[in-house]
Design a protein around this motif. Sequence first.
Motif, PDB file in Angstrom:
ATOM      1  N   PRO A  12       1.134  -1.047  -0.259  1.00 22.53           N
ATOM      2  CA  PRO A  12       0.078   0.219   0.055  1.00 22.53           C
ATOM      3  C   PRO A  12       0.612   1.378   0.106  1.00 22.53           C
ATOM      4  N   GLN A  13       0.962   2.182  -0.761  1.00 22.99           N
ATOM      5  CA  GLN A  13       2.002   3.555  -1.081  1.00 22.99           C
ATOM      6  C   GLN A  13       1.511   4.390  -0.112  1.00 22.99           C
ATOM      7  N   PRO A  14       1.807   4.740   0.581  1.00 23.84           N
ATOM      8  CA  PRO A  14       1.896   5.836   1.505  1.00 23.84           C
ATOM      9  C   PRO A  14       1.919   7.078   0.408  1.00 23.84           C
ATOM     10  N   ARG A  15       1.317   8.567   1.203  1.00 19.93           N
ATOM     11  CA  ARG A  15       1.594   9.661   0.499  1.00 19.93           C
ATOM     12  C   ARG A  15       3.142  10.063   0.012  1.00 19.93           C
ATOM     13  N   SER A  16       4.170   9.652   0.637  1.00 20.29           N
ATOM     14  CA  SER A  16       5.841   9.731   1.237  1.00 20.29           C
ATOM     15  C   SER A  16       5.985   8.907  -0.922  1.00 20.29           C
ATOM     16  N   GLY A  17       5.375   7.795  -1.038  1.00 22.12           N
ATOM     17  CA  GLY A  17       5.433   6.690  -1.126  1.00 22.12           C
ATOM     18  C   GLY A  17       6.786   6.127  -1.126  1.00 22.12           C
ATOM     19  N   VAL A  18       6.813   5.647   0.130  1.00 22.36           N
ATOM     20  CA  VAL A  18       8.111   5.031   1.132  1.00 22.36           C
ATOM     21  C   VAL A  18       7.277   4.607   1.887  1.00 22.36           C
ATOM     22  N   HIS A  19       7.342   4.012   3.009  1.00 26.60           N
ATOM     23  CA  HIS A  19       7.364   3.806   4.528  1.00 26.60           C
ATOM     24  C   HIS A  19       8.188   3.393   5.000  1.00 26.60           C
ATOM     25  N   TYR A  20       8.471   4.322   6.392  1.00 22.36           N
ATOM     26  CA  TYR A  20       9.621   4.550   7.271  1.00 22.36           C
ATOM     27  C   TYR A  20       9.068   4.033   8.515  1.00 22.36           C
ATOM     28  N   ALA A  21      10.161   3.950   9.474  1.00 22.66           N
ATOM     29  CA  ALA A  21      10.488   3.538  10.983  1.00 22.66           C
ATOM     30  C   ALA A  21      11.265   3.832  10.911  1.00 22.66           C
ATOM     31  N   ARG A  22      11.925   4.024  12.527  1.00 21.33           N
ATOM     32  CA  ARG A  22      12.752   3.961  13.485  1.00 21.33           C
ATOM     33  C   ARG A  22      13.037   2.661  14.298  1.00 21.33           C
ATOM     34  N   LEU A  23      13.561   2.105  14.251  1.00 27.56           N
ATOM     35  CA  LEU A  23      13.932   0.902  14.939  1.00 27.56           C
ATOM     36  C   LEU A  23      14.573   0.841  15.878  1.00 27.56           C
ATOM     37  N   THR A  24      14.481   0.325  17.002  1.00 32.01           N
ATOM     38  CA  THR A  24      14.557   0.465  18.798  1.00 32.01           C
ATOM     39  C   THR A  24      16.000  -0.299  18.510  1.00 32.01           C
ATOM     40  N   ILE A  25      16.568  -1.219  18.173  1.00 29.96           N
ATOM     41  CA  ILE A  25      17.662  -1.740  17.674  1.00 29.96           C
ATOM     42  C   ILE A  25      18.942  -1.063  17.790  1.00 29.96           C
ATOM     43  N   SER A  26      20.032  -0.870  17.649  1.00 28.97           N
ATOM     44  CA  SER A  26      20.850  -0.317  17.358  1.00 28.97           C
ATOM     45  C   SER A  26      22.019  -0.640  16.526  1.00 28.97           C
ATOM     46  N   ALA A  27      22.641  -0.647  15.930  1.00 26.32           N
ATOM     47  CA  ALA A  27      23.231  -0.872  14.933  1.00 26.32           C
ATOM     48  C   ALA A  27      24.241  -2.014  15.281  1.00 26.32           C
ATOM     49  N   GLU A  28      25.079  -1.666  16.709  1.00 25.96           N
ATOM     50  CA  GLU A  28      26.262  -2.991  17.066  1.00 25.96           C
ATOM     51  C   GLU A  28      25.555  -4.445  17.323  1.00 25.96           C
ATOM     52  N   GLU A  98       6.887  -1.691  19.621  1.00 22.61           N
ATOM     53  CA  GLU A  98       5.198  -1.536  20.170  1.00 22.61           C
ATOM     54  C   GLU A  98       5.138  -0.301  19.068  1.00 22.61           C
ATOM     55  N   GLU A  99       5.978   0.853  19.269  1.00 25.83           N
ATOM     56  CA  GLU A  99       5.466   2.671  18.710  1.00 25.83           C
ATOM     57  C   GLU A  99       5.210   1.619  17.357  1.00 25.83           C
ATOM     58  N   GLY A 100       3.614   2.836  16.965  1.00 25.80           N
ATOM     59  CA  GLY A 100       2.606   2.828  16.166  1.00 25.80           C
ATOM     60  C   GLY A 100       2.754   2.444  14.588  1.00 25.80           C
ATOM     61  N   GLU A 101       4.570   3.299  14.150  1.00 29.88           N
ATOM     62  CA  GLU A 101       5.209   3.501  12.974  1.00 29.88           C
ATOM     63  C   GLU A 101       5.999   2.570  12.829  1.00 29.88           C
ATOM     64  N   LEU A 102       6.300   1.812  13.581  1.00 28.14           N
ATOM     65  CA  LEU A 102       7.462   0.396  13.662  1.00 28.14           C
ATOM     66  C   LEU A 102       6.095  -0.933  13.764  1.00 28.14           C
ATOM     67  N   ALA A 103       5.627  -0.676  14.264  1.00 30.15           N
ATOM     68  CA  ALA A 103       4.418  -2.095  13.894  1.00 30.15           C
ATOM     69  C   ALA A 103       3.791  -1.901  12.870  1.00 30.15           C
ATOM     70  N   ARG A 104       3.658  -0.496  12.208  1.00 30.53           N
ATOM     71  CA  ARG A 104       2.524  -1.124  10.870  1.00 30.53           C
ATOM     72  C   ARG A 104       3.594  -1.547   9.999  1.00 30.53           C
ATOM     73  N   PHE A 105       4.826  -0.736   9.966  1.00 31.14           N
ATOM     74  CA  PHE A 105       6.485  -1.390   9.378  1.00 31.14           C
ATOM     75  C   PHE A 105       6.959  -2.476   9.216  1.00 31.14           C
ATOM     76  N   ARG A 106       7.027  -3.478   9.919  1.00 27.90           N
ATOM     77  CA  ARG A 106       6.631  -4.865  10.245  1.00 27.90           C
ATOM     78  C   ARG A 106       5.818  -5.158   9.617  1.00 27.90           C
ATOM     79  N   ASP A 107       4.942  -4.900  10.087  1.00 24.99           N
ATOM     80  CA  ASP A 107       3.528  -5.975   9.468  1.00 24.99           C
ATOM     81  C   ASP A 107       3.431  -6.145   7.825  1.00 24.99           C
ATOM     82  N   HIS A 108       4.126  -4.889   7.249  1.00 19.37           N
ATOM     83  CA  HIS A 108       4.184  -5.011   5.881  1.00 19.37           C
ATOM     84  C   HIS A 108       5.287  -5.184   5.459  1.00 19.37           C
ATOM     85  N   LEU A 109       6.184  -5.280   6.060  1.00 22.95           N
ATOM     86  CA  LEU A 109       7.391  -6.552   5.334  1.00 22.95           C
ATOM     87  C   LEU A 109       7.280  -7.885   5.464  1.00 22.95           C
TER      88      LEU A 109
END
Length: 392
Positions: A12-28, A98-109
């Motif tokens: 599903p395409q958002p207005r920006s054309g891109v789905h994005y979220a901030r991960l809670t895990i660190s790069a390390e 559990e943040e809503g934006e990340l949860a939606r992103f996870r479901d789509h992915l």
Amino acid sequence: MVSMWSETGLLPQPRSGVHYARLTISAEEIASLSARLISRWQQFVQYEPVSRSNRLREQKPFLHNADLSGHPQSELLGWVGELAREGAYLLDELLAGEEGELARFRDHLLSLLDRENLRIRFDSDLDVPWPMLVVGYDSLLDAGLLAHDPFQLFLGHRHQIESTSGAYADYWWVSDRSRAVGSVNLDLELENVTLAADVVKLLENRFDLTTRHFSHELLSDLARPVLDEDLMYFFCHGSYEEHGGRSWHALRLSDELTVDAPLVDGIRKSHTRAAARRGTVSLFHPLVVLNTCYAGAPATTGFTGLSAAFVEHGALGVLAPQVAVPQVFGAEFALEFLNRYLHQEMTAGLALLETVRWFAAAYRNPLALVYGLVCGLDSRVRSSSPEGMTGP
């Protein structure tokens, strides 16, 4: 941050054309969990079964045999199921939150990854072993391990996958010559490995082939402004070099001089930069197959991996394993992959997917999943002569 988009209408395409979220895990943490997953696959290679009386039953069967179809399947599937559990764990941790934006992103992915036969690019400077990640592991728990084939859960078995590892092939090259040009870079110690000669013969039949056995031959050719090869195949030893608390990847041909990413960069960069200033293509455009131990594994902090170094200087893509691959399996893998890539004229992404599936079905061996593509998903070698066209 993590983002995704699709050109196929599957998302599903958002207005920006891109789905994005901030991960809670660190790069390390991602790097640590990736290294841990790779280490679990290395334990699989080195596995030694013992009897109930704690006596060794067989010496490293997964190291010495490419065909595991005759191995006790309950034991083998137990291992593959465990690797699947580890791959599912890393993906779960990567997307946890559990943040809503990340949860939606996870479901789509996850809904996309649960499909089959997609073409996926993971565009990240983090070296995650994407083909070894898993979706649908809960189905094993629901149905029972023997009622479900765990091979089919791995992303590398489901989809054509490439990563970028921070490196980009910024142009595309299609050869229009009737006979392709390539090279085999071979450690003489490995010439007698079962099927190694068959791989060389396959390449000789398809290419105007250059054979190199020593590092000075390779470095001399890499120093040429034009190195016009469609494929560079390496079958040699790879290692992690270490000094002063730092480690990095390197490969070695038949001599003691090791070839690493800074060496490749130092030799090629003047030609790459000169071409960029002129706005022209530097004629170095092969698919590089690094059939050497660890060549595709994550680079240590502060070092560029071998795969990224080749791509940064023009290679269309690099195919390499993330673990120390058994020599007998490496030769079998090369024969299966190159037959599809060259004689069946598949793209590298499709040839890799079909090779993974073949080993899973015919040999019941999961090790093809440790080979990953850095770029090169659509790379292919085609003959311009009508009689040479054998693929779709």
